[in-house]
Design a protein around this motif. Structure first.
Motif, mmCIF file in Angstrom:
data_model
loop_
_atom_site.group_PDB
_atom_site.id
_atom_site.type_symbol
_atom_site.label_atom_id
_atom_site.label_comp_id
_atom_site.label_asym_id
_atom_site.label_seq_id
_atom_site.Cartn_x
_atom_site.Cartn_y
_atom_site.Cartn_z
ATOM 1 N N THR A 1 -0.979 -0.940 -6.272
ATOM 2 C CA THR A 1 0.339 -1.501 -6.007
ATOM 3 C C THR A 1 0.305 -3.006 -6.170
ATOM 4 N N TYR B 1 0.807 -1.218 0.000
ATOM 5 C CA TYR B 1 0.000 0.000 0.000
ATOM 6 C C TYR B 1 0.843 1.272 0.000
ATOM 7 N N GLY B 2 2.154 1.136 -0.117
ATOM 8 C CA GLY B 2 3.021 2.308 -0.205
ATOM 9 C C GLY B 2 3.002 3.173 1.044
ATOM 10 N N ILE C 1 -4.126 4.840 -6.320
ATOM 11 C CA ILE C 1 -2.819 4.208 -6.423
ATOM 12 C C ILE C 1 -3.003 2.700 -6.332
ATOM 13 N N LYS D 1 4.029 0.251 -8.826
ATOM 14 C CA LYS D 1 3.007 1.180 -8.357
ATOM 15 C C LYS D 1 2.447 1.914 -9.571
#
Length: 141
Positions: A84, A13-14, A82, A89
């Motif tokens: 991922t 999930y960055g 976003i 990404k």
């Protein structure tokens, strides 16, 4: 029993360590210290913290227990979507027209395309094709 892997979740999930620490320990003076203990496996998150993380990511709690590098995961951050998957990404701009694809810290693809009218499955298939082409280019270098 499903395994909860905070490192995989953060990667998928960055998320940044400080961001998660502040979320999970909002009333603590040094939340990063508690979170580092979790990352080292010295302690675990409780159910309230896991629920807070799921709520923050806008996903069901069950999804946090089934994070795989082969699946696409989506979050909304700063009015951008976003996606991922592993080290990749995909960032869809606020306007739903600009797309950038990243591999680790390398922004290797940028495009202006209308994704607002495309089915998610079609979009992700197209992204997978772009990534396969990119991986082939990396192998041929």
């Amino acid at each position: 029993m499903e395994k909860f892997n905070i490192n995989k979740i953060m990667s998928q999930y960055g998320l940044q360590e400080q961001e998660v620490a502040n979320l999970l320990w909002p009333m603590v003076k040094y939340p990063e210290l508690g979170f580092k203990r979790v990352l080292r496996g010295e302690t675990y998150l409780d159910s309230a913290q896991i629920c807070a993380l799921a709520n923050y990511l806008q996903v069901p709690v069950s999804e946090l227990f089934t994070v795989e590098d082969t699946d696409w995961h989506a979050i909304s951050k700063d009015k951008r979507t976003i996606f991922t998957k592993g080290d990749y990404k995909v960032i869809i701009g606020r306007d739903l027209f600009s797309i950038s694809i990243w591999h680790k810290n390398d922004n290797f693809f940028n495009s202006a395309a209308s994704v607002g009218f495309m089915e998610i499955s079609q979009f992700l298939k197209r992204i997978d094709d772009i990534i396969k082409d990119h991986e082939c280019e990396l192998l041929n270098k």
